[in-house]
Structure formats: structure tokens, C-alpha cells
Write an enzyme that holds these catalytic residues in place. Structure first.
Site, PDB file in Angstrom:
ATOM      1  N   LYS A   1       0.848  -1.252   0.092  1.00  0.00           N
ATOM      2  CA  LYS A   1       0.079   0.033   0.009  1.00  0.00           C
ATOM      3  C   LYS A   1       1.004   1.318  -0.020  1.00  0.00           C
ATOM      4  O   LYS A   1       0.520   2.385  -0.425  1.00  0.00           O
ATOM      5  CB  LYS A   1      -0.836  -0.148   1.101  1.00  0.00           C
ATOM      6  CG  LYS A   1      -0.557  -0.176   2.338  1.00  0.00           C
ATOM      7  CD  LYS A   1      -0.460  -1.669   2.701  1.00  0.00           C
ATOM      8  CE  LYS A   1       0.602  -2.117   4.038  1.00  0.00           C
ATOM      9  NZ  LYS A   1      -0.093  -3.048   4.728  1.00  0.00           N
TER      10      LYS A   1
ATOM     11  N   LYS B   1      -3.641   3.495   3.031  1.00  0.00           N
ATOM     12  CA  LYS B   1      -5.029   2.496   2.537  1.00  0.00           C
ATOM     13  C   LYS B   1      -6.307   3.510   1.905  1.00  0.00           C
ATOM     14  O   LYS B   1      -6.755   3.161   1.044  1.00  0.00           O
ATOM     15  CB  LYS B   1      -5.329   1.301   3.679  1.00  0.00           C
ATOM     16  CG  LYS B   1      -4.183   0.676   3.807  1.00  0.00           C
ATOM     17  CD  LYS B   1      -4.599  -0.380   5.024  1.00  0.00           C
ATOM     18  CE  LYS B   1      -3.717  -1.520   5.300  1.00  0.00           C
ATOM     19  NZ  LYS B   1      -3.452  -1.949   6.668  1.00  0.00           N
TER      20      LYS B   1
HETATM   21  N1  LIG Z   1       2.065  -8.647   7.405  1.00  0.00           N
HETATM   22  C1  LIG Z   1       0.719  -8.403   6.987  1.00  0.00           C
HETATM   23  O1  LIG Z   1      -0.320  -8.856   7.578  1.00  0.00           O
HETATM   24  C2  LIG Z   1       0.391  -7.553   5.840  1.00  0.00           C
HETATM   25  C3  LIG Z   1       1.306  -7.156   4.912  1.00  0.00           C
HETATM   26  N2  LIG Z   1       1.076  -6.404   3.807  1.00  0.00           N
HETATM   27  C4  LIG Z   1       2.100  -6.006   2.923  1.00  0.00           C
HETATM   28  O2  LIG Z   1       2.743  -7.171   2.216  1.00  0.00           O
HETATM   29  C5  LIG Z   1       4.238  -6.614   2.141  1.00  0.00           C
HETATM   30  C6  LIG Z   1       5.100  -7.939   2.829  1.00  0.00           C
HETATM   31  O3  LIG Z   1       4.789  -7.764   3.980  1.00  0.00           O
HETATM   32  P1  LIG Z   1       5.415  -8.728   5.237  1.00  0.00           P
HETATM   33  O4  LIG Z   1       5.209 -10.351   4.578  1.00  0.00           O
HETATM   34  O5  LIG Z   1       4.709  -8.576   6.388  1.00  0.00           O
HETATM   35  O6  LIG Z   1       6.852  -8.187   5.276  1.00  0.00           O
HETATM   36  P2  LIG Z   1       8.119  -9.080   5.968  1.00  0.00           P
HETATM   37  O7  LIG Z   1       9.016  -8.298   6.582  1.00  0.00           O
HETATM   38  O8  LIG Z   1       7.564 -10.288   6.870  1.00  0.00           O
HETATM   39  O9  LIG Z   1       9.050  -9.893   4.530  1.00  0.00           O
HETATM   40  C7  LIG Z   1       9.512  -9.137   3.671  1.00  0.00           C
HETATM   41  C8  LIG Z   1      10.264 -10.362   2.474  1.00  0.00           C
HETATM   42  O10 LIG Z   1      11.016  -9.315   1.670  1.00  0.00           O
HETATM   43  C9  LIG Z   1      12.021  -9.637   1.462  1.00  0.00           C
HETATM   44  N3  LIG Z   1      13.050  -8.383   1.281  1.00  0.00           N
HETATM   45  C10 LIG Z   1      12.862  -7.464   1.738  1.00  0.00           C
HETATM   46  N4  LIG Z   1      13.440  -6.254   1.251  1.00  0.00           N
HETATM   47  C11 LIG Z   1      14.309  -7.134   0.178  1.00  0.00           C
HETATM   48  C12 LIG Z   1      15.110  -6.450  -0.656  1.00  0.00           C
HETATM   49  N5  LIG Z   1      15.700  -5.218  -0.642  1.00  0.00           N
HETATM   50  N6  LIG Z   1      15.957  -7.524  -1.274  1.00  0.00           N
HETATM   51  C13 LIG Z   1      15.464  -8.930  -1.276  1.00  0.00           C
HETATM   52  N7  LIG Z   1      14.343  -9.292  -0.521  1.00  0.00           N
HETATM   53  C14 LIG Z   1      14.004  -8.292   0.545  1.00  0.00           C
HETATM   54  C15 LIG Z   1      12.753 -10.261   3.090  1.00  0.00           C
HETATM   55  O11 LIG Z   1      13.709 -11.189   2.705  1.00  0.00           O
HETATM   56  P3  LIG Z   1      14.542 -12.166   3.706  1.00  0.00           P
HETATM   57  O12 LIG Z   1      13.092 -13.048   4.196  1.00  0.00           O
HETATM   58  O13 LIG Z   1      15.576 -12.475   3.409  1.00  0.00           O
HETATM   59  O14 LIG Z   1      14.564 -11.126   5.066  1.00  0.00           O
HETATM   60  C16 LIG Z   1      11.219 -10.995   3.362  1.00  0.00           C
HETATM   61  O15 LIG Z   1      11.150 -12.270   2.899  1.00  0.00           O
HETATM   62  C17 LIG Z   1       4.302  -5.193   2.721  1.00  0.00           C
HETATM   63  O16 LIG Z   1       4.285  -4.722   1.424  1.00  0.00           O
HETATM   64  C18 LIG Z   1       3.142  -5.304   3.704  1.00  0.00           C
HETATM   65  O17 LIG Z   1       2.701  -3.773   3.812  1.00  0.00           O
HETATM   66  C19 LIG Z   1      -0.327  -6.191   3.610  1.00  0.00           C
HETATM   67  C20 LIG Z   1      -1.228  -6.658   4.110  1.00  0.00           C
HETATM   68  C21 LIG Z   1      -0.914  -7.563   5.543  1.00  0.00           C
HETATM   69  N1  LIG Z   2       0.262  -3.316   9.288  1.00  0.00           N
HETATM   70  C1  LIG Z   2      -0.761  -3.668   8.628  1.00  0.00           C
HETATM   71  C2  LIG Z   2      -0.849  -4.887   7.940  1.00  0.00           C
HETATM   72  C3  LIG Z   2      -2.009  -4.996   6.873  1.00  0.00           C
HETATM   73  O1  LIG Z   2      -1.962  -4.353   5.849  1.00  0.00           O
HETATM   74  C4  LIG Z   2      -1.969  -3.747   9.604  1.00  0.00           C
HETATM   75  O2  LIG Z   2      -1.627  -3.950  10.642  1.00  0.00           O
HETATM   76  O3  LIG Z   2      -2.998  -3.504   9.179  1.00  0.00           O
END
Ligand SMILES: NC(=O)C1=CN([C@@H]2O[C@H](COP(=O)(O)OP(=O)(O)OC[C@H]3O[C@@H](n4cnc5c(N)ncnc54)[C@H](OP(=O)(O)O)[C@@H]3O)[C@@H](O)[C@H]2O)C=CC1
Ligand SMILES: N[C@@H](CC=O)C(=O)O
Ligand code: NA
Length: 445
Positions: free
Chosen positions: A115, A215
């Protein structure tokens, strides 16, 4: 009945190759669904988790992906001619924005949950996608697992949307719910939200309301047909909410929620948009008052549909991955039907055709809750009341509480007033010698 498929038929089936960027909370949830297609939509069997980009190759992973599919070279995924759909689940602005744009330039369809990127660069990304004849889908970016983006784009598209009001940050709703229930402290509850995978890598965006502002900017852009400038959205987080505010609110028949709002403000034949994120006192009888924990809810008011409410889990691995994979399947379905890059489905594609004008915060009206620390001296309520009267602010209630020694607290609820006028009243109150502090100013629904 199970239908037999000949080997030749099977070989002729198209497989869509997915390049996944990110294997964190949401990436892992997404991989788990892609690798376990049984008893889900049959089209899932035609998706291949082809390559996965991460930061660290050595991190232990809770999903079984062979090492040769993992890479730290994310550019190579978005440029790979074999990849059909790039799924961006990295978070942050860069390199996410550049990778999305490079993927589009290489003819890939894109699914993202980001987002922050879409709220700031949506116009650029959607324009690039339209030029390249590819889709950029983002159901997971708002409301996690709740279907709200596609319903706004498709099922509600016949409506003139009047307003959107919602709880769209799971982390802050989880924190406020537990503070309300347990009277607990902010810090340890936030740590629990991080452990559960709800909070962003840097939870500032959640706690200070920026995530909810991203959002609502996205929802408003889709609902009101144009770019909504993210930086013009007034945004306040939950750091200033104390146990006292929660207790006073409860005593007055309210609960405190972080509400995001986008609403048409009519001005003769034209209109502009009120868009904001504020911690807000919500009457206990309101449908949003009972939305607790990590749940989100979004009320959409449209003409002629009336009010529609979307409710469900707003964050976390499984719910968010559910939305991500639905987007991947939507694209696979279009590709299976034989997509024509010159004619994107206008209800599935996004494009901003104008910029929506936003109303300045000072020119929007609201009810307010005000907690004032005063000297406990005779006539204090009269003096405070006079200032409100001089500004033409009518009061719904004023209660003196928490008398301790020479200090008392006044809790005031106003009727609707322009925010600019309320701010003037506060400046005058602060100048009164008997006012020790304006402890909090919150919106009231
Ligand atoms: N968590 C949630 O509930 C929600 C999240 N989102 C969105 O989803 C997206 C992902 O969130 P989330 O899964 O929580 O994030 P995490 O921090 O858990 O995961 C991020 C992942 O991206 C990889 N990564 C990050 N930066 C780099 C880079 N520069 N180069 C290579 N790999 C990279 C990391 O690698 P490594 O594993 O090796 O560290 C990791 O696997 C975000 O945009 C978030 O806003 C949306 C809705 C809900
Ligand atoms: N950090 C966000 C994840 C989903 O978008 C939240 O808490 O709602
Ligand atoms: Na969603």
C-alpha cells in the site's frame, strides 16, 4: 466425479510462472497456498512458483522451497522472460517501486500488497501498466483478506460513492482492543502484534496512522475516480491515547478506534473530498464499535446501493495471502481466456483519469472530545464554557472528574463544529491561567 486427463492434454495445459519477491509473513503464506492447491480453485494447479527473491539465502524458511528457486537477485526475476506474473511482497518504497516498474516494462502482470508504494506511485504504476497492456492487482493492500478493492472496482461500480469509513489497520485495532479489555500498556501489546505478523517491519507506519492513510488514499482513488494526493491526507495515530481516555470514553458510551474516512463534501454543483485518519470515539451502538482485535471493517456508502459493510481479518499471513493468490488467479483466468494486451478489462485494470481535490482539515466539520486539566477552582466550568460560547461551539456534555488535590479534569464533548474553529477555541483555552493542559483532543463519530 474425477475426470481423467490424458498426458497429451496435460502437457498442452498452459502453466503460468509466478516470480515471487519476498518470502516473509505474506510471501510465506502465499507460497503455502501455491504449493498446496488441492481442493481449491482448479486454476491453481496451473500456477508454478517458479522463482523466489529474498534478502538472505540462509534464513530458515517455514515453507518447502528448493534452494535453486531462491535468489537474492530480484532484478533477474522481474526481467526473466519465462515469468508471467510478478508478485511483490517486499514492503517499503524501494526497491519495490523500481522492481514493479521494471516488471511492467518487461510485460509482466503484477500483484502487490504494497500500500505504501501504490498510495504514492499508483498513478505512475497504473499508467505504465496500461501502456504495457498488463494488470496490476492489489487486493491484499487494503483490509488484508477482506475483499474490498475488487468489489469497489467491479461489484459496486454502478454506484456514485458518497463515503468510505473504516478500521483499516489491524495492528492499531489489536492494540486499542487489548488496551480497552486489559487496560494493558502499549509497548508489550505492540510487541505481540509484531510477533503475530500484523505490524509492518517498522511499526511506526501502523502506530502513527500512515499505513491507514496509505490505504484510505487507495480506496478513495478507486471510489472517487482519480488520484488522491497521499500527502494531503490529515493523519493522526494512536500514541497519545491513554488508559484515562479509554475509560472516560467508555463511561460516556464510546469506544476508541482508529478511523479512516473519505467523504464527498458537496459545494453547490461541485464537490471535494474530506480524507483523514483520526483516533475517534465511536458510539458503542455503531457497527464499527464491535470490530475488535486484528479485524478490519469498511463501510461504503453508494448511490443507489446504500450502505455496504466489508468485515474480516485485516492482517496476518493467511488472510493476506488469500487476497494475493486471488489476484494471481484473476490474472491467470484472464490469460487462460486468451488475453489481448491492447484491450485490458477496464474493470480489472486501474487508471486515474483526474486528481481529486481535497478539503483542508480546518474546513471539515466534526464532533470533538476534549480532556482538559484545570485548577479545581470555583467558576472553572463557566470560564471554559464561555470560550466555547464565544466561538459559537455548542456543547453536548461537560463533565468534571478525577479531582485530586487542586487539579481536576474536564471532559467535554462538542456538537459538530469546523475543525479550524475548534483549534481557535483550544488556543484561547490554553491561554486561560486556570487551564494547566489540553490533555487530549479526539474526534467523535
Ligand atoms: N503482514 C501483514 O499482515 C500484511 C502485509 N502487507 C504488505 O505485504 C508486504 C510484505 O509484508 P510482510 O510479509 O509482512 O513483510 P516481511 O518483512 O515479513 O517480509 C519481507 C520479505 O521481503 C524480503 N525483502 C525485503 N526487502 C528485500 C530486498 N531489498 N531484497 C530482497 N528481499 C527483500 C525479505 O527477505 P528475507 O526473508 O531474506 O529477510 C522478506 O522475505 C508489505 O508491503 C506489507 O505492507 C499487506 C497486508 C497485510
Ligand atoms: N500492518 C498492517 C498490515 C496489513 O495491511 C496492519 O496492521 O493492518
Ligand atoms: Na483486501
Amino acid at each position: 466425479m474425477v475426470q481423467a486427463v490424458s498426458v497429451d492434454d496435460w502437457k498442452q495445459r498452459v502453466t503460468f510462472k509466478v516470480g515471487l519477491l519476498g518470502l516473509g509473513t505474506v510471501g510465506t503464506g502465499t507460497a503455502q497456498i501455491l504449493l498446496d492447491p488441492a481442493d481449491r480453485q482448479p486454476l491453481l494447479q496451473e500456477l508454478e512458483l517458479y522463482r523466489v527473491g529474498v534478502r538472505s539465502l540462509d534464513k530458515p524458511r517455514s515453507v518447502d522451497i528448493s534452494r535453486d528457486r531462491l535468489t537474492t537477485d530480484l532484478e533477474s526475476i522481474v526481467r526473466d522472460p519465462a515469468v508471467d506474473i510478478v508478485v511483490e511482497l517486499l514492503g517499503g518504497l524501494e526497491p519495490s517501486r523500481s522492481l514493479i516498474l521494471t516488471a511492467i516494462a518487461h510485460g509482466k502482470h503484477v500483484v502487490t500488497a504494497n500500500k505504501a508504494v501504490i498510495a504514492r506511485y499508483g498513478e505512475e504504476i497504473f499508467a505504465a501498466a496500461a501502456d504495457a497492456g498488463v494488470y496490476v492487482l492489489l487486493e491484499a493492500a487494503v483490509g488484508g483478506g477482506i475483499p474490498v478493492i475488487e468489489p469497489l472496482k467491479q461489484s459496486l461500480c454502478a454506484n456514485r460513492i458518497q463515503g468510505i469509513l473504516g478500521i483499516i489497520n489491524g495492528t492499531t485495532n489489536y492494540i486499542l482492543t487489548r488496551m480497552q479489555r486489559e487496560g494493558g500498556d502499549f509497548g508489550p501489546i505492540l510487541a505481540d502484534a509484531q510477533r503475530l505478523g500484523y505490524a509492518e517491519a517498522d511499526p511506526t507506519a501502523d502506530v502513527d496512522g500512515w499505513d491507514a492513510a496509505d490505504k484510505i488514499a487507495i480506496l478513495a482513488s478507486l471510489a472517487f475516480g482519480g488520484r488522491v494526493e497521499r500527502s494531503q491526507i490529515t493523519c493522526e495515530g494512536i500514541r497519545a491515547i491513554t488508559a484515562s481516555d479509554i475509560a472516560y470514553a467508555e463511561g460516556l458510551g464510546f469506544t476508541i478506534k482508529l478511523l479512516a474516512k473519505a467523504k464527498r463534501q458537496h459545494q453547490g454543483d461541485t464537490w471535494r473530498l474530506e480524507a483523514s485518519v483520526y483516533p475517534t470515539l465511536v458510539p458503542l451502538s455503531h457497527p464499527l464499535a464491535s470490530v475488535n482485535d486484528v479485524y478490519n471493517a469498511i463501510l461504503v456508502e453508494g448511490d443507489p446501493v446504500g450502505q455496504v459493510m466489508f468485515f474480516g481479518p485485516g492482517a496476518g499471513a493467511g488472510p493476506t495471502a488469500s487476497a494475493v493468490v486471488a489476484d494471481i488467479l484473476n490474472i491467470a483466468a484472464v490469460l487462460s481466456a486468451g488475453s489481448d494486451r491492447d484491450h485490458l478489462d477496464p474493470l480489472l485494470a486501474c487508471r486515474y483519469l483526474q486528481t481529486v481535490e481535497l478539503a483542508p482539515a480546518a474546513e471539515t466539520a466534526a464532533r470533538f472530545y476534549l480532556r482538559i486539566v484545570v485548577q479545581d477552582s470555583p467558576g472553572v466550568i463557566g470560564k471554559v464554557g464561555t470560550i466555547f460560547g464565544e466561538q459559537g461551539i455548542s456543547l453536548e456534555s461537560i463533565v468534571q472528574t478525577d479531582v485530586s488535590g487542586e487539579t481536576a479534569e474536564l471532559v467535554v464533548i462538542t456538537h459538530e463544529v469546523q475543525e479550524g474553529i475548534m483549534r481557535q477555541a483550544i488556543t484561547q483555552l490554553e491561554a486561560l491561567p486556570l487551564v494547566q493542559a489540553i490533555a487530549n483532543l479526539l474526534h467523535v463519530l
